[in-house]
Design a protein around this motif. Structure first.
Motif, PDB file in Angstrom:
ATOM      1  N   ILE A 132      -5.524   5.922  -3.780  1.00  0.00           N
ATOM      2  CA  ILE A 132      -4.996   5.208  -2.612  1.00  0.00           C
ATOM      3  C   ILE A 132      -4.336   6.248  -1.714  1.00  0.00           C
ATOM      4  O   ILE A 132      -3.441   6.973  -2.147  1.00  0.00           O
ATOM      5  CB  ILE A 132      -3.995   4.125  -3.046  1.00  0.00           C
ATOM      6  CG1 ILE A 132      -4.690   3.130  -3.971  1.00  0.00           C
ATOM      7  CG2 ILE A 132      -3.398   3.421  -1.829  1.00  0.00           C
ATOM      8  CD1 ILE A 132      -3.752   2.181  -4.685  1.00  0.00           C
ATOM      9  N   GLN A 136      -6.145   1.715   8.045  1.00  0.00           N
ATOM     10  CA  GLN A 136      -7.123   0.621   8.101  1.00  0.00           C
ATOM     11  C   GLN A 136      -6.428  -0.724   8.271  1.00  0.00           C
ATOM     12  O   GLN A 136      -6.996  -1.648   8.827  1.00  0.00           O
ATOM     13  CB  GLN A 136      -7.962   0.584   6.818  1.00  0.00           C
ATOM     14  CG  GLN A 136      -8.923   1.741   6.688  1.00  0.00           C
ATOM     15  CD  GLN A 136      -9.629   1.678   5.342  1.00  0.00           C
ATOM     16  OE1 GLN A 136      -8.998   1.736   4.305  1.00  0.00           O
ATOM     17  NE2 GLN A 136     -10.938   1.548   5.385  1.00  0.00           N
ATOM     18  N   ILE A 177       0.837  -1.206   0.000  1.00  0.00           N
ATOM     19  CA  ILE A 177       0.000   0.000   0.000  1.00  0.00           C
ATOM     20  C   ILE A 177       0.869   1.252   0.000  1.00  0.00           C
ATOM     21  O   ILE A 177       0.601   2.195  -0.742  1.00  0.00           O
ATOM     22  CB  ILE A 177      -0.960   0.001   1.215  1.00  0.00           C
ATOM     23  CG1 ILE A 177      -1.956  -1.141   1.087  1.00  0.00           C
ATOM     24  CG2 ILE A 177      -1.676   1.331   1.346  1.00  0.00           C
ATOM     25  CD1 ILE A 177      -2.889  -1.024  -0.099  1.00  0.00           C
ATOM     26  N   THR A 212     -13.562  -4.334   0.974  1.00  0.00           N
ATOM     27  CA  THR A 212     -12.899  -3.487  -0.015  1.00  0.00           C
ATOM     28  C   THR A 212     -12.284  -2.288   0.701  1.00  0.00           C
ATOM     29  O   THR A 212     -12.986  -1.495   1.319  1.00  0.00           O
ATOM     30  CB  THR A 212     -13.885  -3.021  -1.099  1.00  0.00           C
ATOM     31  OG1 THR A 212     -14.438  -4.171  -1.733  1.00  0.00           O
ATOM     32  CG2 THR A 212     -13.199  -2.141  -2.128  1.00  0.00           C
ATOM     33  N   LEU A 213     -10.954  -2.178   0.620  1.00  0.00           N
ATOM     34  CA  LEU A 213     -10.242  -1.058   1.229  1.00  0.00           C
ATOM     35  C   LEU A 213     -10.247   0.148   0.299  1.00  0.00           C
ATOM     36  O   LEU A 213     -10.436   1.277   0.732  1.00  0.00           O
ATOM     37  CB  LEU A 213      -8.792  -1.451   1.540  1.00  0.00           C
ATOM     38  CG  LEU A 213      -8.594  -2.530   2.585  1.00  0.00           C
ATOM     39  CD1 LEU A 213      -7.142  -3.001   2.586  1.00  0.00           C
ATOM     40  CD2 LEU A 213      -8.988  -2.022   3.955  1.00  0.00           C
ATOM     41  N   VAL A 214      -9.996  -0.102  -0.980  1.00  0.00           N
ATOM     42  CA  VAL A 214      -9.986   0.954  -1.998  1.00  0.00           C
ATOM     43  C   VAL A 214     -10.664   0.391  -3.236  1.00  0.00           C
ATOM     44  O   VAL A 214     -10.278  -0.663  -3.731  1.00  0.00           O
ATOM     45  CB  VAL A 214      -8.544   1.399  -2.349  1.00  0.00           C
ATOM     46  CG1 VAL A 214      -8.560   2.492  -3.409  1.00  0.00           C
ATOM     47  CG2 VAL A 214      -7.784   1.849  -1.122  1.00  0.00           C
ATOM     48  N   HIS A 241      -9.128  -6.215   1.948  1.00  0.00           N
ATOM     49  CA  HIS A 241      -8.531  -6.455   3.251  1.00  0.00           C
ATOM     50  C   HIS A 241      -8.074  -7.912   3.327  1.00  0.00           C
ATOM     51  O   HIS A 241      -8.808  -8.815   2.938  1.00  0.00           O
ATOM     52  CB  HIS A 241      -9.571  -6.160   4.341  1.00  0.00           C
ATOM     53  CG  HIS A 241      -9.008  -6.106   5.701  1.00  0.00           C
ATOM     54  ND1 HIS A 241      -8.699  -7.243   6.407  1.00  0.00           N
ATOM     55  CD2 HIS A 241      -8.699  -5.056   6.502  1.00  0.00           C
ATOM     56  CE1 HIS A 241      -8.231  -6.899   7.592  1.00  0.00           C
ATOM     57  NE2 HIS A 241      -8.208  -5.584   7.671  1.00  0.00           N
ATOM     58  N   ASP A 261     -10.156  -3.321  -7.260  1.00  0.00           N
ATOM     59  CA  ASP A 261     -10.454  -3.227  -5.837  1.00  0.00           C
ATOM     60  C   ASP A 261      -9.305  -3.822  -5.046  1.00  0.00           C
ATOM     61  O   ASP A 261      -8.781  -4.885  -5.393  1.00  0.00           O
ATOM     62  CB  ASP A 261     -11.734  -3.996  -5.489  1.00  0.00           C
ATOM     63  CG  ASP A 261     -13.005  -3.315  -5.983  1.00  0.00           C
ATOM     64  OD1 ASP A 261     -12.921  -2.179  -6.485  1.00  0.00           O
ATOM     65  OD2 ASP A 261     -14.074  -3.937  -5.851  1.00  0.00           O
ATOM     66  N   SER A 290      -4.840   6.898   4.589  1.00  0.00           N
ATOM     67  CA  SER A 290      -5.888   6.339   5.449  1.00  0.00           C
ATOM     68  C   SER A 290      -6.049   4.834   5.216  1.00  0.00           C
ATOM     69  O   SER A 290      -6.456   4.096   6.110  1.00  0.00           O
ATOM     70  CB  SER A 290      -7.222   7.056   5.237  1.00  0.00           C
ATOM     71  OG  SER A 290      -7.689   6.847   3.925  1.00  0.00           O
ATOM     72  N   THR A 291      -5.703   4.383   4.025  1.00  0.00           N
ATOM     73  CA  THR A 291      -5.743   2.948   3.739  1.00  0.00           C
ATOM     74  C   THR A 291      -4.739   2.215   4.627  1.00  0.00           C
ATOM     75  O   THR A 291      -5.029   1.138   5.148  1.00  0.00           O
ATOM     76  CB  THR A 291      -5.421   2.676   2.254  1.00  0.00           C
ATOM     77  OG1 THR A 291      -6.275   3.481   1.441  1.00  0.00           O
ATOM     78  CG2 THR A 291      -5.604   1.216   1.909  1.00  0.00           C
TER      79      THR A 291
END
Length: 161
Positions: free
Chosen positions: A135, A142, A107, A127-129, A121, A118, A138-139
């Motif tokens: 991107i 998470q 990431i 779905t994180l992004v 996680h 997508d 904040s990803t």
């Protein structure tokens, strides 16, 4: 005796021996499956959907059921490829859209770019992004809580094996 399993949406077929799991089909096709728990049914990184032929697979066991309960993208036809063993013909598998995140470094290297697909996680499948979205840092936040998450400990606390 070999059985044929169809993979969608990539429209490929693969032969698998009776009683082999669906994970072996995915790995034979060189698909990017993390298998973080080593095929013990505890991490959800081999989560798939069975479009047809659920009755041609072994039944869901207790451990698999517990793992499926934590997957946010779980449906009625969800299975863990490592636990679902092929018993008969007629299995059609739908691969979840997206790519599981392998590490925080993956990431970090992508921050400021748009996701090609997508990003999922590694434990929950959430779905994180979304594909096409930016991107951001904040990803990473998470995922930071996940880096210390011990899948085996979680399941020992929630079930009695």
């Amino acid at each position: 005796m070999a059985k044929i399993v169809r993979l969608e949406p990539i429209a490929q077929e693969s032969s698998v021996q009776t009683n082999s799991n669906l994970l072996s089909v995915l790995l034979n096709k060189d698909l990017d499956v993390l298998k973080e728990c080593g095929g013990r049914g505890m991490c959800a990184t081999c989560h798939i959907y069975v479009q047809q032929g659920m009755e041609a697979l072994t039944p869901i066991n207790r451990r698999e059921q517990r793992t499926l309960e934590i997957i946010t993208s779980c449906r009625q036809n969800s299975r863990l490829a490592c636990q679902a063993r092929v018993q008969a013909e007629g299995v059609v598998v739908e691969l979840p859209p997206g790519m599981y995140v392998n590490s925080l470094q993956d990431i970090e290297d992508l921050i400021g770019r748009r996701a090609d697909q997508d990003l999922l996680h590694p434990i929950t499948g959430e779905t994180l992004v979304e594909a096409g979205k930016l991107i951001t840092r904040s990803t990473l936040r998470q995922l930071e809580d996940t880096s210390s998450f011990k899948v085996g400990e979680y399941f020992r606390q929630t079930t009695d094996y």
